[in-house]
Design an enzyme around this catalytic site. Sequence first.
Site, short mmCIF file in Angstrom:
data_model
loop_
_atom_site.label_atom_id
_atom_site.label_comp_id
_atom_site.label_asym_id
_atom_site.label_seq_id
_atom_site.Cartn_x
_atom_site.Cartn_y
_atom_site.Cartn_z
N ASP A 3 68.96 132.57 -59.23
CA ASP A 3 68.60 131.18 -58.96
C ASP A 3 67.80 130.64 -60.15
OD1 ASP A 3 68.42 129.20 -56.44
OD2 ASP A 3 66.58 129.05 -57.61
N ASN A 10 65.53 118.28 -62.79
CA ASN A 10 66.24 117.11 -62.28
C ASN A 10 65.32 115.89 -62.20
OD1 ASN A 10 68.88 118.05 -61.94
ND2 ASN A 10 68.44 118.94 -59.94
N HIS A 67 69.70 113.91 -62.76
CA HIS A 67 70.67 114.84 -62.20
C HIS A 67 71.85 115.10 -63.14
CE1 HIS A 67 68.93 115.38 -58.19
NE2 HIS A 67 68.56 114.11 -58.27
N ASP A 112 73.16 118.70 -64.20
CA ASP A 112 74.55 119.16 -64.12
C ASP A 112 75.00 119.81 -65.42
OD1 ASP A 112 74.72 118.25 -61.55
OD2 ASP A 112 75.84 116.42 -62.03
N GLU A 114 71.76 125.48 -57.32
CA GLU A 114 71.47 126.20 -58.56
C GLU A 114 71.50 127.71 -58.34
OE1 GLU A 114 67.43 124.99 -56.78
OE2 GLU A 114 69.43 124.15 -56.96
#
Length: 336
Positions: free
Chosen positions: A208, A216, A221, A225, A251
């Site tokens: 993770d 973010n 965002h 990405d 994630e």
Amino acid sequence: MPNNSADTLLQSFRNKVTRNMVWAGAITELLLAGAQLWLGNYMQSAIIFTAGVVFAAIAYTFRHGRIPNYWRLVFMVLLSVICVMSIRENGTIGVYWSYPLLVASFFMFRDGYAIALAAAITVFFSIAALAYMPLNDGWRIAATLSVILALGSVFVVMLGRMQKLLHQLVVTDTLTGLQNRHRVNSVLSDLINNFRRYHRAASLIMLDLDHFKLINDKYGHLFGDQMLKQLGRRLKLSLRVNDQLFRVGGEEFLIVLPETDIKEAVKVAEKIRQIVSNAPFDGKDAQVRLTVSVGVAQLRAEQTWAEWINTADTALLEAKRKGRDQVCAAEHYSAE
């Protein structure tokens, strides 16, 4: 995790379509048997009735599973025999039954098998039409059956391609291009079966991104990405040919390591952790350094795939609790 994989759901749908067609054939034959009995055609009625009972028995026997190919072939052969009998007795009227039978062949089997069966049916009924009907009618029947064969073959090929594309869309994460969680069930189930039969070790790595929400919030965002795409590429390049990589959450990523015990899996996990933390990630507007927390778990005896994943996830949470950017292995492993 879903209880059923995309593969299982698709196969279940195909099985249901086939069973419904066999049930429809059974009901149709039983009704026709009654009509022939009323008309006084006792021999035809008995043959059609027997076929209807066989069809019903097939559909009922395999009501919870897939009808084997040889029973599907029996279904098509019996219908073909009845249709030829009808052509012999009734001429042009009887030949009409060959058309729905030809169409049904495209649904009873897949891809090349469906086309081969449809071609055999076309030849079979063309010969029957020429043998039992006037020549002018017989060749017209043969021509129309050939047209249906050609159109049906195109349909089967295009449907097969669409199914493959749909399957690919279902099992692929659209952002990273990696496999998504829909495939996890079947992949892990296969490894569990190998473990129980051949005692072949297998391990999971659950990782993770640390503090991804802060990235973010700070950069947006779209930037986040970009980081996930880059992470997916780094992970993919760091793995062996037989290893499998999944994105299973926002994630969160899952790595499946066949033929790998806990010690070797920890080495792989540490290598991945360093690959992520040692080199910065380049975004459109900024460059950032990322770290990952990693949990590792080897498959234990009698574990289900869900329990196995939960063990790796627990190890991941332990890595986060200890300060992140580190690898934690599940404890108390035993192959007993």
